[in-house]
Design an enzyme around this catalytic site. Structure first.
Site: not given
Ligand code: THU
Length: 127
Positions: A46, A89, A54, A43, A92, A41
């Site tokens: 913003s 999520c 994923e 971030e 994804c 992930n």
């Molecule tokens: N996140 C993912 O990388 N994959 C998911 O399926 C759900 C959430 C990350 C996004 C964000 O950086 C952190 O988890 C919190 O939501």
């Protein structure tokens, strides 16, 4: 193969850029030829621009020429998170729908193994 993807996903979580949530997620996918790709992930200040692990892994695979995803593994690392309830999520899963079949295996490290069809029963599709 799933065991290898699990290992790679856990490793990829170490590379997360997540200063805002503190949640580290790693993902690994295998394509139709058995090639593997990873993602974490990423971030952003913003918040809405955040990329999930994923989608980074899937995009990396497709950019390298993959035409389908044969298996996906995802790992979450956060001391405070309830990992028992973690699954990829909805965004994804919909992203994965372009490249997966209902029977495609999705492993969630320390949680369990699912088929893609179990996690997203009705993807949006345009035919
Ligand atoms: N996140 C993912 O990388 N994959 C998911 O399926 C759900 C959430 C990350 C996004 C964000 O950086 C952190 O988890 C919190 O939501």
């Amino acid at each position: 193969m799933i065991e290898k993807l699990d290992r790679l996903a856990k490793n990829a979580a170490q590379r997360a850029y997540s200063p805002y949530s503190g949640i580290r997620v790693g993902a690994a996918v295998a394509d139709e030829a058995g090639r593997v790709f990873t993602g974490c992930n990423i971030e952003n200040a913003s918040y809405g621009l955040t990329l999930c692990a994923e989608r980074v892994a899937i995009a990396t695979a497709v950019a390298a020429g993959a035409t389908s995803i044969a298996a996906l593994s995802v790992a979450i690392h956060d001391d405070g998170a309830d990992v028992e309830r973690f699954v990829p999520c909805g965004a994804c899963l919909q992203f994965l729908a372009e490249f997966a079949e209902p029977a495609t295996r999705v492993s969630v490290c320390d949680v369990g193994e699912f088929t893609f069809g179990e996690l997203l029963t009705n993807p949006f599709v345009v035919t």
